[in-house]
Design a protein around this motif. Structure first.
Motif: not given
Length: 200
Positions: A3-10, A125-140
Motif C-alpha cells: 500500500e502507499t503510505l503517507t507522511l506530512s512534513a515541514e 538463508v534469506r528472509h527477503e528478496l532484493e527485487l527490481v520492480v515498477d514502483a506502482a507494483d511493489i509486492p507486499d
C-alpha cells in the motif's frame, strides 16, 4: 500489492547538528528527499507518525507520499541506545519508476514437504528478496512453496515464480534461499551408527 503510505512534513530552514538536535527535542525527525533530477529538500517529520509507519514492517518496500511527493524510503538512522529514528533518506521517484526493493519472503506448503514431516528443519538463508520492480507494483511479500522438499534439498532463486514485471536484483548467481537440514538429534544418531559400523 504494497500500500502507499503517507507522511506530512515541514521544510527545514536550518540544517546541521545543532538544528537537528533541537528538532528531535520537539519530537521531530530530520529527513531529506533527493533524486529524480531535482534538488534535495531538507524536511522534518513527526516522530510518532514515522514510528507508526516503521512498525508496519513494510516501510522500506512501500511508496511513501511525503507532502504529495512520491518517494521510496532508502535509509533510516537509529539511535544506538534508544532506537529512536534520528534521520530518514527518501528517494524521489516518478509513478512508474523502476526501483530496487527488499521484499519479505513467506514460506508456504510446509505440511507438503516430506523432509519437514520427517523432522527436518527449514534453514532460512534469506528472509527477503532484493527485487527490481515498477514502483506502482511493489509486492507486499513473496510466497515461496517448499512443497516436495526432502532433507538435504535446497531452494534457489531460479525455482521462485516472481510477480509479473519483477526481476531479481542479483543476476550473477542462482543463490540459495532456504535448505531443509536434518535435525541435530538425527545427525548425531546417524554419526554414532557410522562410527559403530566403522568399528565393527
Amino acid at each position: 500489492m504494497s500500500e502507499t503510505l503517507t507522511l506530512s512534513a515541514e521544510t527545514r530552514e536550518q540544517v546541521g547538528k545543532g538544528a537537528s538536535r533541537l528538532l528531535r527535542r520537539e519530537g521531530r525527525v530530520p529527513a531529506v528527499i533527493y533524486g529524480n533530477k531535482a534538488d534535495p529538500v531538507s524536511i522534518h517529520l513527526n516522530e510518532r507518525e514515522l514510528q507508526k509507519l516503521l512498525n508496519t514492517g513494510h516501510f522500506f518496500n512501500s511508496v511513501v507520499m511525503v507532502n504529495g511527493e512520491r518517494t521510496l524510503p532508502k535509509d533510516v538512522a537509529f539511535d544506538v541506545v534508544t532506537d529512536r529514528p534520528l534521520h530518514v533518506d527518501f528517494l524521489r521517484i516518478s509513478e512508474h519508476a523502476t526501483v530496487t526493493v527488499q521484499v519479505p519472503i513467506v514460506f508456504v506448503d510446509e505440511d507438503e514437504a516430506p523432509g519437514l514431516k520427517r523432522g527436518g528443519v527449514l534453514n532460512i538463508v534469506r528472509h527477503e528478496l532484493e527485487l527490481v520492480v515498477d514502483a506502482a507494483d511493489i509486492p507486499d511479500q513473496i510466497e515461496i512453496s517448499v512443497k516436495g522438499l526432502e532433507v538435504g534439498d535446497s531452494l534457489h532463486i531460479s525455482a521462485v515464480t516472481l510477480p509479473q514485471g519483477a526481476t531479481s536484483a542479483i543476476t550473477d548467481r542462482d543463490y540459495t534461499i532456504a535448505t531443509v537440514v536434518a535435525p541435530s538429534a538425527l545427525k548425531s544418531s546417524e554419526g554414532e551408527a557410522e562410527t559403530e559400523a566403522a568399528g565393527a
